[in-house]
Write an enzyme that holds these catalytic residues in place. Structure first.
Site, PDB file in Angstrom:
ATOM      1  N   GLU A 322       0.823  -1.217   0.000  1.00  0.00           N
ATOM      2  CA  GLU A 322       0.000   0.000   0.000  1.00  0.00           C
ATOM      3  C   GLU A 322       0.854   1.263   0.000  1.00  0.00           C
ATOM      4  OE1 GLU A 322      -3.003   0.297   3.111  1.00  0.00           O
ATOM      5  OE2 GLU A 322      -4.575  -0.054   1.655  1.00  0.00           O
ATOM      6  N   HIS A 343       7.736 -26.651   1.045  1.00  0.00           N
ATOM      7  CA  HIS A 343       7.003 -27.717   0.353  1.00  0.00           C
ATOM      8  C   HIS A 343       5.904 -27.155  -0.531  1.00  0.00           C
ATOM      9  CE1 HIS A 343       8.893 -31.040   2.705  1.00  0.00           C
ATOM     10  NE2 HIS A 343       9.215 -29.979   3.423  1.00  0.00           N
ATOM     11  N   LYS A 460     -13.654   1.756  -3.568  1.00  0.00           N
ATOM     12  CA  LYS A 460     -14.635   2.236  -2.584  1.00  0.00           C
ATOM     13  C   LYS A 460     -15.719   3.057  -3.274  1.00  0.00           C
ATOM     14  CE  LYS A 460     -11.554   2.765   1.382  1.00  0.00           C
ATOM     15  NZ  LYS A 460     -10.943   3.773   2.235  1.00  0.00           N
TER      16      LYS A 460
HETATM   17  O1  PA5 Z   1      -3.012   1.863   5.736  1.00  0.00           O
HETATM   18  C1  PA5 Z   1      -4.112   2.352   5.603  1.00  0.00           C
HETATM   19  O2  PA5 Z   1      -4.322   3.552   5.717  1.00  0.00           O
HETATM   20  C2  PA5 Z   1      -5.295   1.466   5.316  1.00  0.00           C
HETATM   21  O3  PA5 Z   1      -4.939   0.131   5.227  1.00  0.00           O
HETATM   22  C3  PA5 Z   1      -6.337   1.644   6.403  1.00  0.00           C
HETATM   23  O4  PA5 Z   1      -5.793   1.267   7.630  1.00  0.00           O
HETATM   24  C4  PA5 Z   1      -7.593   0.841   6.114  1.00  0.00           C
HETATM   25  O5  PA5 Z   1      -8.096   1.189   4.861  1.00  0.00           O
HETATM   26  C5  PA5 Z   1      -8.646   1.091   7.181  1.00  0.00           C
HETATM   27  O6  PA5 Z   1      -8.987   2.435   7.239  1.00  0.00           O
HETATM   28  P1  PA5 Z   1      -9.762   3.053   8.455  1.00  0.00           P
HETATM   29  O7  PA5 Z   1      -8.931   2.899   9.660  1.00  0.00           O
HETATM   30  O8  PA5 Z   1      -9.974   4.472   8.081  1.00  0.00           O
HETATM   31  O9  PA5 Z   1     -11.054   2.287   8.588  1.00  0.00           O
END
Ligand code: PA5
Length: 469
Positions: A322, A343, A460
């Site tokens: 990410e 394995h 989203k």
């Molecule tokens: O690293 C990030 O920002 C994302 O993985 C968020 O943690 C994830 O989308 C969850 O978001 P939120 O805490 O706003 O629900």
């Protein structure tokens, strides 16, 4: 630094030209300086240039800041408060549900799997030292699993006067608007209110929201008057938030030493600032990763030797992909658990495409008493294991690690090692912070803003449009 984690890239560096290593060190040191300067920029309150938006470098100094605050304010500090609330809730419930997705649960899960008994939920309460059973939800839209957990809770927990039947939850969302978590919160909140009574103070006291300063979850928590709501500070992004209440509250609920965790994180941050290359795990890790990526080896395998660190690997998968998987760049992380995955993936790692850097995560000292290969009478020695009778499982594992590294080296496949003296809160604090720092430094090095995840917005938005049409 005594008894801390180490990074050893010797085997991988044999495949690299020394001059390239030296040149890359200079670049990584410059990237380190830039990443650290971002902390000052964030603190200064000055305008943040567009190309640095969002700037979530607040995680870098956070462990040291929290420790200093705790030293000064004791129980009134954030850390003291988290510890107190967790202790108090732990004594009132026997099951604890963590609702959150991505960065809002993966760190807590990594800590749980690394530091708690591998069969924690199956132990009687006394053998768990009074720590509640733990469940992770709100990280998917899987009807069956969520339904089964709700049914489990509702069938096992009917008498709110019996501690063994009492449960609570934390709902963790920085934005406060993530659909998966929000839907789960409604469902689990309703179940909880059925147990304790809708709108009862008891039901409210068994819910602990952890959220940003603004957003739907913050507004709801205020309206509902939950007695404890913990913040996720601005300037700390989701996947970099394990040392906020996001990770610290579940960790404290699990009886993990959160001060040791923070100390490990603070110490490795200091090491990043002060230690020279060669003795600086973050710098050395980034140098190695970047050099192999330059020559097309952009699959990064985190090979954990033992099962307890699998969730740590999955947390890193999320962190790296990410953070740096942007603008058609960024290495692809893969978590392996050995010897299990020798394995399944071993064939490809030994003879497949030459696109992988393997980083072993090796724990030097097991936590539990050692198991040995038993000796049996000759008449039962058809498996011929008497030849190894008396050898311990860690000895067998060491042979597997050495044998695997030797096989990869024999075919010029790069490997490096992250070494943990043992799996404890201090070392886990170091390891999590090491990988977060490495990601931030690497982002500076390759010109990618590691913070934010603009690409996730597309799904989203589409999902919302579909749901609203
Ligand atoms: O690293 C990030 O920002 C994302 O993985 C968020 O943690 C994830 O989308 C969850 O978001 P939120 O805490 O706003 O629900």
């Amino acid at each position: 630094m005594t008894n801390g984690i180490r990074y050893n890239p010797t085997a991988a560096h044999k495949l690299l030209d020394d001059q390239r290593v030296t040149a890359m060190r200079d670049k990584v040191l410059a990237a380190r300086d830039e990443a650290l300067a971002d902390v000052e920029l964030l603190k200064s309150g000055d305008a943040i240039p567009n190309e640095k938006q969002p700037l979530d470098a607040g995680f870098i100094n956070l462990p040291a800041e929290l420790l200093a605050e705790q030293e000064n304010n004791g129980d009134d500090s954030l850390v003291g408060n988290i510890a107190q609330v967790a202790t108090e809730l732990r004594e009132r419930i026997d099951r604890f549900v963590v609702l959150g997705i991505g960065g809002s649960y993966m760190g807590a899960r990594a800590l749980f799997e690394a530091l708690c008994h591998p069969f924690h939920n199956e132990l009687p309460r006394d053998d768990r030292d009074g720590v509640p059973r733990i469940y992770f939800e709100g990280n998917n839209l899987d009807n069956d699993v969520q339904r089964c957990l709700l049914e489990l809770l509702e069938s096992q927990c009917t008498d709110a006067n019996d501690i063994a039947q009492r449960w609570g939850l934390t709902v963790i969302s920085k934005s406060g608007g993530t659909l998966e978590t929000a839907v789960a919160f409604r469902l689990f909140r309703a179940a909880l209110e059925r147990l304790y009574g809708a709108a009862s103070a008891e039901a409210r006291s068994c819910v602990i929201p952890v959220t940003g300063e603004q957003g739907k979850l913050r507004d709801f928590s205020t309206a509902k008057e939950y007695p404890h709501v913990f913040p996720i500070p601005d300037g700390v992004g989701g996947r970099f938030s394990v040392f906020t209440a996001v990770g610290l509250l579940p960790a404290a609920m699990l009886g993990i030493d959160i001060v040791a965790l923070l100390q490990g994180a603070a110490d490795i941050t200091e090491q990043l600032r002060d230690a020279p290359p060669g003795e600086n795990p973050v710098i050395d890790y980034v140098v190695t990763a970047a050099l192999f990526e330059e020559q097309g080896m952009d699959i990064r395998v985190l090979s954990t030797w033992g099962k307890r660190l699998e969730a740590l690997g999955l947390w890193y998968d999320q962190l790296l992909s990410e953070s740096l998987g942007k603008h058609e760049r960024g290495a692809t992380p893969i978590t392996g658990v050995n010897t299990r995955d020798l394995h399944s993936r071993g064939q490809q790692h030994q003879e497949g495409r030459r696109d992988k850097l393997i980083t072993n995560v090796i724990v030097e000292r097991p936590s539990a008493a050692l198991l040995e290969v038993p000796s049996v009478p000759d008449a039962e020695n058809q498996d011929q294991l008497n030849a190894h009778a008396g050898k311990t499982l860690p000895q067998l594992l060491s042979a597997a690690i050495e044998g695997t590294n030797k096989a990869y080296a024999g075919d010029n496949r790069p490997t490096a090692d992250i070494l943990l003296p043992q799996v404890d809160a201090y070392c886990m604090g170091q390891l999590l912070q090491m990988l977060m720092l490495a990601t931030a430094v690497e982002g500076q090095l390759i010109g990618i803003n590691p913070y934010g995840q603009p690409g996730v917005e597309a799904y989203k938005q589409n999902m919302n449009e579909i749901l609203n049409s």
